[in-house]
Each structure stands twice: as C-alpha cells, then as structure tokens.
Design a protein around this motif. Structure first.
Motif, PDB file in Angstrom:
ATOM      1  N   GLU A 461       0.829  -1.204   0.000  1.00  0.00           N
ATOM      2  CA  GLU A 461       0.000   0.000   0.000  1.00  0.00           C
ATOM      3  C   GLU A 461       0.861   1.251   0.000  1.00  0.00           C
ATOM      4  O   GLU A 461       0.572   2.215  -0.728  1.00  0.00           O
ATOM      5  CB  GLU A 461      -0.933  -0.010   1.207  1.00  0.00           C
ATOM      6  N   GLU A 462       1.912   1.247   0.817  1.00  0.00           N
ATOM      7  CA  GLU A 462       2.808   2.400   0.847  1.00  0.00           C
ATOM      8  C   GLU A 462       3.540   2.552  -0.489  1.00  0.00           C
ATOM      9  O   GLU A 462       3.757   3.674  -0.975  1.00  0.00           O
ATOM     10  CB  GLU A 462       3.816   2.255   1.982  1.00  0.00           C
ATOM     11  N   ALA A 463       3.924   1.421  -1.078  1.00  0.00           N
ATOM     12  CA  ALA A 463       4.605   1.463  -2.376  1.00  0.00           C
ATOM     13  C   ALA A 463       3.694   2.087  -3.427  1.00  0.00           C
ATOM     14  O   ALA A 463       4.126   2.923  -4.234  1.00  0.00           O
ATOM     15  CB  ALA A 463       5.018   0.053  -2.797  1.00  0.00           C
ATOM     16  N   GLU A 464       2.435   1.682  -3.421  1.00  0.00           N
ATOM     17  CA  GLU A 464       1.484   2.233  -4.387  1.00  0.00           C
ATOM     18  C   GLU A 464       1.359   3.747  -4.240  1.00  0.00           C
ATOM     19  O   GLU A 464       1.345   4.478  -5.231  1.00  0.00           O
ATOM     20  CB  GLU A 464       0.111   1.577  -4.215  1.00  0.00           C
ATOM     21  N   VAL A 465       1.289   4.201  -3.001  1.00  0.00           N
ATOM     22  CA  VAL A 465       1.200   5.652  -2.755  1.00  0.00           C
ATOM     23  C   VAL A 465       2.411   6.365  -3.346  1.00  0.00           C
ATOM     24  O   VAL A 465       2.287   7.413  -3.992  1.00  0.00           O
ATOM     25  CB  VAL A 465       1.091   5.937  -1.240  1.00  0.00           C
ATOM     26  N   SER A 466       3.595   5.808  -3.138  1.00  0.00           N
ATOM     27  CA  SER A 466       4.814   6.438  -3.629  1.00  0.00           C
ATOM     28  C   SER A 466       4.861   6.449  -5.158  1.00  0.00           C
ATOM     29  O   SER A 466       5.237   7.457  -5.778  1.00  0.00           O
ATOM     30  CB  SER A 466       6.044   5.707  -3.074  1.00  0.00           C
ATOM     31  N   PHE A 467       4.465   5.328  -5.778  1.00  0.00           N
ATOM     32  CA  PHE A 467       4.440   5.286  -7.244  1.00  0.00           C
ATOM     33  C   PHE A 467       3.442   6.309  -7.804  1.00  0.00           C
ATOM     34  O   PHE A 467       3.716   6.993  -8.790  1.00  0.00           O
ATOM     35  CB  PHE A 467       4.068   3.886  -7.730  1.00  0.00           C
ATOM     36  N   ARG A 468       2.284   6.405  -7.172  1.00  0.00           N
ATOM     37  CA  ARG A 468       1.268   7.350  -7.672  1.00  0.00           C
ATOM     38  C   ARG A 468       1.751   8.801  -7.510  1.00  0.00           C
ATOM     39  O   ARG A 468       1.461   9.656  -8.347  1.00  0.00           O
ATOM     40  CB  ARG A 468      -0.064   7.129  -6.955  1.00  0.00           C
ATOM     41  N   GLN A 469       2.482   9.051  -6.437  1.00  0.00           N
ATOM     42  CA  GLN A 469       3.060  10.380  -6.240  1.00  0.00           C
ATOM     43  C   GLN A 469       4.041  10.701  -7.380  1.00  0.00           C
ATOM     44  O   GLN A 469       4.057  11.820  -7.922  1.00  0.00           O
ATOM     45  CB  GLN A 469       3.781  10.435  -4.888  1.00  0.00           C
ATOM     46  N   ALA A 470       4.840   9.712  -7.768  1.00  0.00           N
ATOM     47  CA  ALA A 470       5.795   9.907  -8.857  1.00  0.00           C
ATOM     48  C   ALA A 470       5.092  10.081 -10.195  1.00  0.00           C
ATOM     49  O   ALA A 470       5.528  10.867 -11.046  1.00  0.00           O
ATOM     50  CB  ALA A 470       6.766   8.722  -8.918  1.00  0.00           C
ATOM     51  N   ILE A 471       3.991   9.367 -10.394  1.00  0.00           N
ATOM     52  CA  ILE A 471       3.211   9.520 -11.627  1.00  0.00           C
ATOM     53  C   ILE A 471       2.694  10.946 -11.748  1.00  0.00           C
ATOM     54  O   ILE A 471       2.751  11.571 -12.817  1.00  0.00           O
ATOM     55  CB  ILE A 471       2.040   8.514 -11.665  1.00  0.00           C
ATOM     56  N   GLU A 472       2.193  11.485 -10.641  1.00  0.00           N
ATOM     57  CA  GLU A 472       1.702  12.868 -10.643  1.00  0.00           C
ATOM     58  C   GLU A 472       2.828  13.846 -10.972  1.00  0.00           C
ATOM     59  O   GLU A 472       2.577  14.921 -11.520  1.00  0.00           O
ATOM     60  CB  GLU A 472       1.090  13.208  -9.288  1.00  0.00           C
TER      61      GLU A 472
END
Length: 573
Positions: A461-472
């Motif tokens: 879950e934390e990894a997903e948050v970090s990836f989505r932050q990078a996508i933004e």
C-alpha cells in the motif's frame, strides 16, 4: 519576487498592484541595467532608505556586471524587496538545466552568472489564460474594456487581448502584400529578429534600414511596390488600439524597441544576416555572451564564433558555454581545454563539468581533483558528483560523507543518490529515510525508488502511494512500476490503465507488459498492437513476445521469422 509569464500576460501590472498593496510607502528604484543595480544596492545600503528595487525584464540585469549570486546574497542580507518580471522565452534561455549531478552524465546547459541566480529563485508563474474563477470575477467589474475582452478574447488571454498582442501580430503579417505596407513589415521583422539574437534594443533607424532589405526581397521585393522608408516608419510606430505600436518609441527619437509579443510569437529561423549584424553591433564580452546564449541551441556554429570572441576577452562564462557546445559536438579535447581555462578563471560550474568529462574518459583521479576544487568554490553539485565517483570506486564511507555534505547544503539529488548508495549496502531503513527526504523535496526518481524499496519489503500500500506520487510528478517509470505492482496483486484493469499511461509516455517496457497482459486476457489484436509498438521502440524482449503471440493465434510462419532473433520472454516484474 520574480513573476514569469508570456508576453502581455500581465506580469508588470501584477507586480505594480502587489507593490501598491504591500509596500505603498516604499520608494521605487528602477535600474536600467546590471551596473546601475549594483549602484542602487550600494546607495540603499548606505542611506538605509525604504526602497523596493523594480526589475522589469530581469534578463537585462543578469550577468557578472549585475545580478549574480554574490549580489543576490547581499540583497537578501539587506532585506531589500525586489519585484522582477521575465518572459517565459527569456527565462528558458537563461535558466537552462543545472550542471550534471551525476559523474556519468553531463547535462548540457547554458550557464551564466544569471543562470545560477535563477536557480536560487522560486518564480511565480502567471498564466496567459485566466481560470474560470478569474473570468467570473472579471465579469463583475464595470470596466468596459474588460467586458469587451471577456466577450471577444477567443483563444487568447484577457490581458493578451487588452494589450492588443494578437491584433498587432496579425496586422503585421497582413501588411506584407501589394497595397499593404511591405517595407514597414520588413522593418518590424528586422527588429524582431535582432531582438531574438539577444542584441539589446533600442535599434536605430539606420540599423533597421540596413537590415530590412533581405526581408523585403524575400517577401517579393519590387513586385510588392514597397512604400518609402519614412511612410513605413510612420506605420510601424503608429499607436494602435490605444495601447502600443509594433516599433515602440524610446527617449531617443531615432531609436526603437520592438513590441515583445511579436518577438515571442515568431519562430522562424533567424537569418545569418541578422546574426552578423548583431555580432557587428555587440559591445563588450558580456553582450557577446548574451548573443551566444541565444544562439546556443538554434545556431551552434554562430554560438561557437561568438563564444570564442568573448573567451578572447576573458569571459569565463563564455569559456564554460563553449565547453558545453564542444562537448555536445563530441569535440572532447577542445571542451576539456576550455573547461580548464574557465576553471582557472574561478568558474565553479566549469570545474564540475570538467570533472564529468574526465570521469567519462576514465581519468578518475583528475576528475576527483576537479570536483574537490569545485566543492572548495562552494559548488553543491560537485558534492553529489564526487559522491557518485567515490561510490563507483568502492570508497563508500567517503561517498556517503560527500552525499551527506550535499544534503546539508540543501541538494535534493544528494538524498536520492545517498539512498541508492545505502540501498546497495543493504542499509534499507536508512535508504528509506533519505528517499522520503528527497521525495518530499519533489525528486521523482526518489519516489520511484522508494516505491520499489517498499514493495520489496511487502509494504504494498505504501509502495502504491509512492508510485502514484511519482506519476503525478510526470515519471513514466513510476506508471510502469505501479503496473507491475498492480498486476502481481491481481488488479489487472488498474494495471492495464497505468501501463497504457506509461506506454503513451514512450516506456517500451510498459508496452511489452501491456501486450502480455492483453494476451493473457485473450485480447490478441490489442496485444499485438502493443507489442509491435514496443518492437518499433527497440525493446529487446518485444520481438520474442510478439513471436510467441503470433504462434498462439496460429500465425506460425510469421512467428518463426521473429522467434530465432530474440531472447527470453519478459516476465512482468
């Protein structure tokens, strides 16, 4: 405060309103150029007068004889308010990417003392097009001019329309016809291109008259029945729409500026005649340097010639820029020579890029010396470069110390690089901490690496948050990595969506994985299209995967032409 925006976006008016609202009792000091700015700061310091420094068109004050890092530091120390404006086009020219922060990669940049200043500022972006809320508030005013602009501005910004930019641009180009004002159009074209070379206005009538003939000839010459020069000048300098003219008057009745909207919206190549004229009229090494900066990307042969003239006059910024130009052309020995020359003159960016050049050539001891020299000169980038160099040499403790020194100096790349170093050493908790630090500073690579680190630790879950932050933040690798994560979690529709996003951004690995995902879902035509896209992008696994797919759908002959030429099927993740 630096306000950056397109020509006629309303930068100057916004600064004026901010000044009137926040500093109504301050006197306004408006230096005409860099040397005047130095004098103004000295006078304000000596008299302790309550003044705000007004720098419209900041680029005119940038450089070693004006606003450079040391003077900016002094202005901050003295707490002198500064209001400055800069057009996007000029900001992009002067604030090119930073010096390389990786010992194996040299980012081409056009660095001047002004570029180092701009890197220390946090500009306010003023959009040309107003938001719906701004348009709604504008509609509440009783000003007839704004009401007219709201009704008729079309695709243009309100301020752009009010400043008559689009109207004047169209009128200028319509003048280039029989029965129009072709000589006036040529005079304006000459002024526009001289401005685009970086030659500072104002431009005299004799100068414009000497430059405009090739433009007139190219448009049709005598066939257009061009008007007399005095008639052309009257038309070009006539005020329109109660706002401005195409050639803008100055205190000298025989010299003009050019309406910068015309300059910013002209994208044709600057002809050699304009460059040559600009070279002939440039005064001193600093003006030559400015011409070189403007020519750097679009006219490299001219830029080299200009830089060499400035180098002969001892301009260290020109030495550095010439080094970049030569490096991009693969002329590494010459680049090294001028970098050495600039470094000896005290140019810290040159010390960094010299180190990068030496490291690429495998001359690591010399590179280290150059990086350490740059660090002594206060160059933060050199700390990162030195850390990278030491890490590759297996000197991990020294590398860590160099990265931590850069972090203390406020360099976000350093936290990312230290995270990589700590991760390789198996110090994952420490790596996570510094990745978080870099991610909070907006470093998108750190966001991706943090996501990878968290995923490996099972913290999905934390990894997903970090990836989505990078996508933004616009990182295409993040969408690919998130796709892998979602695919492993069985969230195939979401994985497909982010793979599409990464593929559209040109990520060939995402194209391959998307093809595999679609094939497993039985959507063979879509899978083939994605894999063929990856083949065209040069992905080594795409050919094999395409061959497998063709075999599965019964197109064995086509498959056999592909399968022998490829390697192993890519495993998602």
């Amino acid at each position: 405060m630096l306000v950056v925006g397109d020509s006629t976006a309303g930068k100057t008016r916004a600064c004026f309103e901010a000044l009137r609202a926040q500093l109504p009792e301050h006197r306004v000091v408006a230096p005409a150029g860099g040397p005047d700015l130095l004098t103004a700061v000295e006078v304000i310091d000596r008299t302790a007068a309550r003044c705000v420094v007004w720098l419209d068109d900041l680029e005119s004050c940038l450089g070693p004889d004006g606003l450079e890092p040391a003077l900016l530091t002094e202005i901050v120390r003295l707490r002198i308010p500064v209001l400055a404006t800069m057009r996007h086009q000029q900001f992009d020219i002067f604030a090119a990417p930073e010096t390389a922060s990786d010992a194996g990669t040299e980012h081409a940049r056009t660095a001047t003392a002004g570029a180092r200043v701009l890197r220390q500022l946090d500009p306010v972006e003023l959009d040309r097009v107003w938001t719906p809320g701004e348009l709604e508030r504008a509609g509440e005013t009783e000003d007839d001019r704004i009401a007219d602009a709201l009704a008729h501005h079309g695709p243009y910004g309100i301020a752009e329309y009010l400043a008559a930019g689009p109207a004047l641009y169209q009128e200028w180009h319509r003048a280039n016809r029989p029965g129009g004002h072709p000589r006036a159009a040529a005079l304006i074209a000459a002024a526009v291109d001289l401005a685009r070379t970086g030659l500072r206005p104002p431009y005299t009538l004799s100068l414009l008259a000497s430059v405009h003939e090739p433009y007139l000839t190219a448009a049709g010459g005598a066939l257009l029945r061009p008007e007399p020069l005095d008639t052309a000048l009257e038309w070009a300098t006539r005020r329109r729409h109660g706002v401005t003219s195409m050639l803008v008057p100055t205190q000298d009745p025989n010299a003009w500026h050019v309406f910068d909207y015309l300059t910013d919206h002209t994208h044709t190549p600057v002809p050699d005649t304009a460059w040559q004229t600009a070279l002939e009229h440039a005064v001193g090494p600093h003006e030559l340097m400015i011409l070189g900066v403007h020519a750097h990307d679009d006219a490299p042969i001219i830029a080299e010639s200009v830089y060499r003239r400035a180098v002969e006059a001892g301009h260290s910024g020109a030495m550095f820029n010439l080094g970049i130009l030569l490096g991009k052309a693969g002329r590494f020995e010459e680049a090294e020579s001028v970098y050495h020359q600039a470094a000896e003159a005290g140019h810290s960016d040159a010390m960094v890029n010299l180190g990068v050049l030496l490291a690429k050539a495998g001359r690591f001891e010399e590179a280290e010396v150059s990086f350490r020299q740059a660090i002594e000169a206060g160059q933060r980038d050199a700390m990162v470069n030195l850390g990278t160099l030491l890490g590759k040499a297996g000197r991990f403790e020294e590398a860590e110390a160099s990265f931590r020194q850069a972090i203390e100096a406020g360099h976000s790349d350093a936290a990312y690089s230290l995270g990589v170093l700590l991760g390789k050493a198996g110090r994952f908790e420490e790596a996570e901490s510094v990745y978080h630090q870099a991610a909070e500073a907006g470093h998108s690579d750190a966001m991706v690496n943090l996501g990878v680190l968290l995923a490996r630790a099972g913290r999905f879950e934390e990894a997903e948050v970090s990836f989505r932050q990078a996508i933004e933040a616009g990182h295409s690798d993040a969408a690919y990595s998130l796709g892998v994560l979602l695919g492993k979690a069985g969230r195939f529709e979401e994985a497909e969506s982010v793979y599409h996003q990464a593929a559209e951004a040109g990520h060939s690995g995402a194209m391959v994985n998307l093809g595999i995902l679609l094939a497993e879902a039985g959507r063979f035509e879509e899978a083939e299209a994605s894999l063929r896209q990856a083949v065209e992008a040069g992905h080594s696994d795409a050919v094999f995967n395409l061959g497998v797919l063709l075999n599965v759908v019964g197109r064995a002959e086509e498959a056999q032409t592909l399968l022998p030429a490829s390697g192993q099927q890519q495993d998602q993740g």
